[in-house]
Design an enzyme around this catalytic site. Sequence first.
Site, PDB file in Angstrom:
ATOM      1  CG  ASN A 161      -2.003  -0.993   1.243  1.00 17.31           C
ATOM      2  OD1 ASN A 161      -2.852  -0.961   2.006  1.00 17.31           O
ATOM      3  ND2 ASN A 161      -1.909  -2.035   0.365  1.00 17.31           N
ATOM      4  CB  THR A 202      -0.238  31.564 -41.257  1.00 16.41           C
ATOM      5  OG1 THR A 202      -0.692  32.548 -42.304  1.00 16.41           O
ATOM      6  CG2 THR A 202       0.535  32.306 -40.368  1.00 16.41           C
ATOM      7  CG  HIS A 203      -4.595  29.380 -42.401  1.00 18.12           C
ATOM      8  ND1 HIS A 203      -5.544  29.041 -41.674  1.00 18.12           N
ATOM      9  CD2 HIS A 203      -4.116  30.610 -41.681  1.00 18.12           C
ATOM     10  CE1 HIS A 203      -6.073  29.952 -40.735  1.00 18.12           C
ATOM     11  NE2 HIS A 203      -5.456  30.836 -40.667  1.00 18.12           N
ATOM     12  CB  SER A 208      13.520   4.266 -50.878  1.00 18.49           C
ATOM     13  OG  SER A 208      12.774   3.348 -51.641  1.00 18.49           O
ATOM     14  CB  SER A 209      13.322  -1.304 -49.988  1.00 13.01           C
ATOM     15  OG  SER A 209      11.950  -1.043 -50.561  1.00 13.01           O
ATOM     16  CE  LYS A 247      11.299   8.873 -51.184  1.00 11.43           C
ATOM     17  NZ  LYS A 247      10.984   9.027 -49.682  1.00 11.43           N
ATOM     18  CD  GLU A 264       9.637   9.467 -41.761  1.00 12.26           C
ATOM     19  OE1 GLU A 264       9.505   9.926 -42.631  1.00 12.26           O
ATOM     20  OE2 GLU A 264      10.682   8.312 -41.383  1.00 12.26           O
TER      21      GLU A 264
END
Length: 470
Positions: free
Chosen positions: A146, A192-193, A323-324, A329, A336
């Site tokens: 506890n 912006t936006h 990339s494979s 790339k 990420e």
Amino acid sequence: MIPATKTDYRIERDSMGEKEIPSHAYYGIQTLRAIANFPISGIKPLPTYIDACVLIKKATAIANSNLGCIPQDISNAIIQAADEVLKGQLRDQFVVDIYQAGAGTSHHMNVNEVLANRALEILGDEKGNYTRVSPNDHVNYGQSTNDVIPTAIRIGGLLALEHTLYPALSDAIAVLDNKADEFQDIVRSGRTHLQDAVPVRLGENFRAWAQILTDHTGRIERAAEDLQVLGIGGSAAGTGLNTHPQYRQEVVKILSELIGEPLRISPHLMAAMQSMAPFVNVSGSLRNLAQDCVKISHDLRLMDSGPKTGFKEIQLPPVQPGSSIMPGKYNPVMAEMTSMVCFQVMGYDNAIALAAQAGQLELNVMMPLIAYNLIHSIEILGNTLSALTKKCLEGITANRDRCLSYGEGSLALVTALNPHIGYLNAAAVAKESLETGKSLRQIVLDRGLMSESELATVLDLEKMSELPKT
């Protein structure tokens, strides 16, 4: 199958009966029952959480010896066993799945049994001889799940913050500030936006991120102050049953010295074990940090997008092929990864909130979930920021020509003309520029709205992008 011999196992007994325990094991019968009962995730307790529990056991052994509650030789053996674990030994003996008996009794007894059996060896006795050193009567003297488990979550959280997250935040802030200085003279188009906005300094983007992380550090530090208030000594249900009158003060003092934190006793021991609010508070501050880290990682990915068809205002350091199938790339993998970890932290925060409200009466039985999610959140956030800083932030370079081209080509430059030619004229200039491809400067001159010298002053990109002094 080779028949077992008497040296392959020992017999241990508890209130439910007896079982054969592998002779090499330092855990005991209650741990073995938990292994059988909870084959759930295969996830074992975090090392920092083990450290927190063992530090409590070390502190209580010292306190109980000082107060004459357990014999000195037994206390010394428990302390030595605890120190060995804290140095990295016997780590494979903490084996209970994180999804286990409510409140954490299974893990708690796993810790008690490992320390008891190692203490027995230190004293020259055999593992399992609990009449000499008992997991319950000696290692756990004056304690209960506890009060030990909520205290361990607090200690584990403080250790994780000090050893992992705070240093990572500090390093990230320093690198971002350095990049801000490096890029301070580079003007780019604000957005912006996701549409053209007025010019801004690339350096100020990095300085803003540094300030955001600085603010989050303060929020987390303030939330973590709750973790310094301990309910240790509350024993069963907060009553302090079977504890020495001076035990609470002694343990908190020793724990403070062991971890270097200004710990103090809760003003109400029952409250300290019932309410999970301190953990929700810290978790919420971590979620808040994670949300801004996602935003920063997405900004980095956008500004690095391309190389031919995106913004490509900055170059993130390539760390692995992207990339494979597509040669040459490279992807913004560190950014990420950062987002993925942050999403996990947000999920953990939601689970902590649900677990925190699920207690009943004198105890919250969801503490094992809270313990893992909170400490894990702190550590993966810290490890993520550390990796992002070393593998990404430190190596960022700027594409000066691309930034300047966007800055000079932004239709939002027309905003600076408002005070001089009026909003409607400025809107008309912007519309003609978009339709014809002519520069804002040329259209204003063609229309006779301003002189060339006036335009040179008003459309000074460096002056426009300079932040006001605070």
